[in-house]
Design a protein around this motif. Structure first.
Motif, mmCIF file in Angstrom:
data_model
loop_
_atom_site.group_PDB
_atom_site.id
_atom_site.type_symbol
_atom_site.label_atom_id
_atom_site.label_comp_id
_atom_site.label_asym_id
_atom_site.label_seq_id
_atom_site.Cartn_x
_atom_site.Cartn_y
_atom_site.Cartn_z
ATOM 1 N N LEU A 1 0.823 -1.211 0.000
ATOM 2 C CA LEU A 1 0.000 0.000 0.000
ATOM 3 C C LEU A 1 0.856 1.261 0.000
ATOM 4 N N GLU A 2 1.966 1.230 0.732
ATOM 5 C CA GLU A 2 2.884 2.383 0.717
ATOM 6 C C GLU A 2 3.434 2.618 -0.680
ATOM 7 N N ARG A 3 3.853 1.546 -1.344
ATOM 8 C CA ARG A 3 4.433 1.676 -2.687
ATOM 9 C C ARG A 3 3.384 2.142 -3.696
ATOM 10 N N LEU A 4 2.151 1.640 -3.585
ATOM 11 C CA LEU A 4 1.097 2.104 -4.485
ATOM 12 C C LEU A 4 0.819 3.591 -4.269
ATOM 13 N N GLU A 5 0.846 4.022 -3.026
ATOM 14 C CA GLU A 5 0.659 5.443 -2.720
ATOM 15 C C GLU A 5 1.769 6.279 -3.350
ATOM 16 N N LEU A 6 3.019 5.825 -3.221
ATOM 17 C CA LEU A 6 4.147 6.545 -3.820
ATOM 18 C C LEU A 6 4.037 6.613 -5.338
ATOM 19 N N ALA A 7 3.474 5.559 -5.930
ATOM 20 C CA ALA A 7 3.293 5.517 -7.382
ATOM 21 C C ALA A 7 2.038 6.275 -7.819
ATOM 22 N N GLU A 8 1.336 6.869 -6.853
ATOM 23 C CA GLU A 8 0.105 7.618 -7.108
ATOM 24 C C GLU A 8 -0.967 6.760 -7.753
ATOM 25 N N ILE A 9 -1.049 5.513 -7.272
ATOM 26 C CA ILE A 9 -2.098 4.598 -7.712
ATOM 27 C C ILE A 9 -3.080 4.465 -6.559
ATOM 28 N N ASP A 10 -4.311 4.902 -6.786
ATOM 29 C CA ASP A 10 -5.330 4.839 -5.743
ATOM 30 C C ASP A 10 -5.812 3.406 -5.553
ATOM 31 N N THR A 11 -5.904 3.007 -4.310
ATOM 32 C CA THR A 11 -6.394 1.675 -3.967
ATOM 33 C C THR A 11 -7.853 1.792 -3.550
ATOM 34 N N VAL A 12 -8.707 1.026 -4.201
ATOM 35 C CA VAL A 12 -10.131 1.028 -3.900
ATOM 36 C C VAL A 12 -10.408 0.153 -2.683
ATOM 37 N N ALA A 13 -9.737 -1.005 -2.623
ATOM 38 C CA ALA A 13 -9.901 -1.943 -1.508
ATOM 39 C C ALA A 13 -8.643 -2.783 -1.416
ATOM 40 N N ALA A 14 -8.386 -3.323 -0.229
ATOM 41 C CA ALA A 14 -7.212 -4.170 -0.033
ATOM 42 C C ALA A 14 -7.465 -5.110 1.138
ATOM 43 N N ALA A 15 -6.864 -6.294 1.053
ATOM 44 C CA ALA A 15 -6.998 -7.271 2.131
ATOM 45 C C ALA A 15 -5.873 -8.289 2.030
ATOM 46 N N VAL A 16 -5.643 -8.993 3.139
ATOM 47 C CA VAL A 16 -4.677 -10.080 3.154
ATOM 48 C C VAL A 16 -5.199 -11.162 4.083
ATOM 49 N N GLY A 17 -4.973 -12.406 3.695
ATOM 50 C CA GLY A 17 -5.377 -13.534 4.522
ATOM 51 C C GLY A 17 -5.145 -14.831 3.795
ATOM 52 N N ASP A 18 -4.840 -15.878 4.542
ATOM 53 C CA ASP A 18 -4.684 -17.221 3.990
ATOM 54 C C ASP A 18 -3.746 -17.249 2.782
ATOM 55 N N GLU A 19 -2.562 -16.637 2.952
ATOM 56 C CA GLU A 19 -1.516 -16.600 1.929
ATOM 57 C C GLU A 19 -1.949 -15.919 0.633
ATOM 58 N N THR A 20 -2.887 -14.982 0.736
ATOM 59 C CA THR A 20 -3.324 -14.219 -0.430
ATOM 60 C C THR A 20 -3.436 -12.754 -0.054
ATOM 61 N N LEU A 21 -2.837 -11.926 -0.877
ATOM 62 C CA LEU A 21 -2.929 -10.480 -0.757
ATOM 63 C C LEU A 21 -3.707 -10.014 -1.975
ATOM 64 N N ILE A 22 -4.616 -9.078 -1.777
ATOM 65 C CA ILE A 22 -5.364 -8.546 -2.912
ATOM 66 C C ILE A 22 -5.489 -7.036 -2.763
ATOM 67 N N VAL A 23 -5.256 -6.341 -3.849
ATOM 68 C CA VAL A 23 -5.536 -4.912 -3.910
ATOM 69 C C VAL A 23 -6.386 -4.676 -5.146
ATOM 70 N N ILE A 24 -7.341 -3.797 -5.006
ATOM 71 C CA ILE A 24 -8.232 -3.478 -6.114
ATOM 72 C C ILE A 24 -7.999 -2.024 -6.487
ATOM 73 N N VAL A 25 -7.739 -1.820 -7.779
ATOM 74 C CA VAL A 25 -7.415 -0.493 -8.303
ATOM 75 C C VAL A 25 -8.275 -0.219 -9.534
ATOM 76 N N ASP A 26 -8.229 1.001 -10.012
ATOM 77 C CA ASP A 26 -8.903 1.357 -11.252
ATOM 78 C C ASP A 26 -8.312 0.538 -12.393
ATOM 79 N N ARG A 27 -9.140 0.144 -13.335
ATOM 80 C CA ARG A 27 -8.687 -0.690 -14.453
ATOM 81 C C ARG A 27 -7.499 -0.076 -15.194
ATOM 82 N N LEU A 28 -7.517 1.233 -15.391
ATOM 83 C CA LEU A 28 -6.444 1.887 -16.132
ATOM 84 C C LEU A 28 -5.105 1.842 -15.392
ATOM 85 N N ASP A 29 -5.121 1.620 -14.089
ATOM 86 C CA ASP A 29 -3.891 1.523 -13.297
ATOM 87 C C ASP A 29 -3.387 0.092 -13.169
#
Length: 164
Positions: free
Chosen positions: A118-146
């Motif tokens: 999330l820090e790196r996405l912020e530095l890259a100026e990519i907005d995160t719509v949602a994010a989660a981690v659990g059971d060996e899976t990380l997911i971030v949801i961003v705008d399609r164009l990003d």
């Protein structure tokens, strides 16, 4: 409260300072001036040096992770839980042909991997719509164009996850 304790508390309000202390790249005098601690700047800088000596060294690891992306993500109707990819704050996301992209990291991921991502996405100026981690899976949801830039950013972030 002692000056040392007050200094530590002030540093912990700014996690980037803790990271800089762990990495050994902090200018103690500049940080002493930055912190909202009453006292002699040299004494505060000394407290920072001592605190740095007690912290574990900044030693980032590369996560063993496979990163992929899926486009066409959107908010799904809550009537079909099987179509849900992830639910964050009561909002279910899944494959709907929507305008979002999900970036998955599967493998050795944890909360620190998510925080670093999330820090790196912020530095890259990519907005995160949602994010989660659990059971060996990380997911971030961003705008399609990003999506493509987000994949590269997530891959890069997971190469340097600080050990806790």
């Amino acid at each position: 409260m002692s000056l040392a304790a007050e200094t530590r508390r002030a540093v912990e309000v700014h996690p980037f300072l803790v990271t800089a202390l762990r990495a050994g790249v902090l200018n103690y005098t500049a940080a002493a001036r930055f912190l909202d601690v009453e006292g002699d700047v040299d004494a505060i800088a000394t407290a920072l040096r001592r605190y740095a000596e007690e912290l574990p060294a900044y030693d980032p690891d590369s996560c063993e992770v496979t990163v992929r992306m899926e486009s066409g993500i959107g908010i799904v109707d809550g009537d079909d839980p099987a179509s849900e990819l992830v639910t964050v704050g009561g909002t279910p996301f899944g494959s709907t042909g929507g305008d979002l992209t999900a970036i998955y990291g599967t493998g050795a991921v944890d909360a620190m991997a998510l925080a670093t991502t999330l820090e790196r996405l912020e530095l890259a100026e990519i907005d995160t719509v949602a994010a989660a981690v659990g059971d060996e899976t990380l997911i971030v949801i961003v705008d399609r164009l990003d999506g493509a830039n987000a994949v590269r950013t997530v891959e890069g972030a997971l190469e340097y996850v600080p050990a806790t």
